[in-house]
Design an enzyme around this catalytic site. Sequence first.
Site, PDB file in Angstrom:
ATOM      1  N   CYS A  48       0.840  -1.194   0.000  1.00 25.40           N
ATOM      2  CA  CYS A  48       0.000   0.000   0.000  1.00 25.40           C
ATOM      3  C   CYS A  48       0.877   1.246   0.000  1.00 25.40           C
ATOM      4  O   CYS A  48       1.665   1.448   0.925  1.00 25.40           O
ATOM      5  CB  CYS A  48      -0.931   0.038   1.212  1.00 25.40           C
ATOM      6  SG  CYS A  48      -1.923   1.561   1.214  1.00 25.40           S
ATOM      7  N   GLY A  84      -4.996  -1.749 -14.339  1.00 25.11           N
ATOM      8  CA  GLY A  84      -5.596  -1.141 -15.526  1.00 25.11           C
ATOM      9  C   GLY A  84      -6.443  -2.065 -16.374  1.00 25.11           C
ATOM     10  O   GLY A  84      -6.836  -1.703 -17.479  1.00 25.11           O
TER      11      GLY A  84
END
Lengths: 245, 304
Positions: free
Chosen positions: B131, B245
Amino acid sequence: MKQTVLTVQTNEPIAKNVMKITLSGDLSAIVRPGQFVNLKLDGFYLRRPISVCDAEGDLLTLIYKVVGEGTRAMAGYGKGKKIDCLVGLGNGYDEKDAGDRPLLVGGGVGVPPLYLLAKRLTAAGKRVTAILGFNTKDEVFFENEFRALGCDVRVTTVDGSCGTRGFVTDALHGLDPTCLYTCGPEPMLRALYRATTCPGQFSFERRMGCGFGACMGCTCKTITGNKRICREGPVLKREEILWEN
Amino acid sequence: MGKLTVSLCGIELDNPVIPASGTFGYGYEFAEYYDINELGTFSFKGTTAAPRFGNETPRIAETPAGMLNAVGLQNPGVDRVKREELPKLKAVFSKPVMANVSGFSVGEYVEVVEKLDEEEQIGWFEINISCPNVHGGGMSFGTDPNAAASVTRAVRRATGKPIILKLSPNVTDIAGIARAVEAAGADGVSLINTLLGMRIDLAKRRPLLGNVTGGLSGPAVFPVALRMVWQVARAVKIPVVGMGGVSRAEDVIEMMLAGATAVEVGAANLIDPFACRNIVRDLPAVMERYGIENLKDIIGGANQ
């Protein structure tokens, strides 16, 4: 919430940098005033959340300010343009709390979501007062529209070029509202929160990712825990608001 | 056995499409829109030991062909996840789910995994060591092979379920990190987490995000993600879950040809709540167009 394709009918300026767009399509997911729609614009990745100004049959009216590249592109949309849209987002205003003398206060492009509310409340026989606040007279819109609904309308401008000079809080005199419904910039919401004591419903704005509760992009702290402005909001009741700072 | 079936760390998936953690909540909200059992599985919101509010807003910014997020691991904490979120998840999803776990220390990763381990519905743990939006934890474990290996070893001892380490692209050599977690006992790796980025608000002349920087996702990152999946798939023997993506069935197939066994879909869910369902439904026609009989046969196919 419903995903649907809406078709642009009209799209025209109504004040300085302020556009009114009407779109037709399936609006069945819009159940309350104060909800919003999320528009997918060509060439922009994130959708644009815009509050519902009016929804009558299959005709949706939105009012938006041209502030960035997305809204500038949208201002160029003409009749027949199709827009992928998530419809019926957010909780919206609760009309049940209105009482006999509801007060509606909008600041700038915070005015539009109060229109459908005013329409419903006046139709229900309420004595509605609407205070519409702007910076200057070039930005004023919808004064006549609210008046046509039968609202007692007070306009304020910061520079005094139209209506009462000052902020919306300068137009509260002589009112004893049963409920406050408001939408506008956060400093205005906070000033109203302090200047009034009646039950209130405050509509907040945040930068959003998805608009339907998935990304946690628009979370805010409230007295009753974390809330997503897009999902549990955008309307928060007076008793749950926790002002930051 | 359908044409879309794949096996991920010994658990069969009806199809390889997996909504990525942080874009799908705990599932039940999307179940209002469609039957989420159409999905292979999904990775639920990153869960930590204590509740976390996350970062200041704004947490989201738009970019060309993508977005930045700096949510900062907002979640109710593992105890409330068990008590409140998982029962709601179970009511709408009948398949094994992927539990995404984050931490600020090795001990925290272990604590969360131990507490979730007894939940029967959890099929896999996805251990987020990548993260980019928190300080002192998260990505710092995923940018150093030794730290990544130590988290892996500790979590390995805490559960018998498959553990998939979620890797950061913000490194010089992602294949090296992948090899380190494989050697430490990982059953799989997933990649990529978001790429660190930022934007500045021109009117205010200040960083747009409350956290200053955020993670870039969306179609803009797809070629970078695909390249890293390719590199990692050649470097390790454990399965690779590809993401970054992905927004259409064609992207899923491209990821699998690069070496992905399954494919996560993130940002696309935020633009279109039906994105993953649509990808699953589109896959058969796209497979037919490219002469693919069974999806599992094409894994790593571009490397043969």
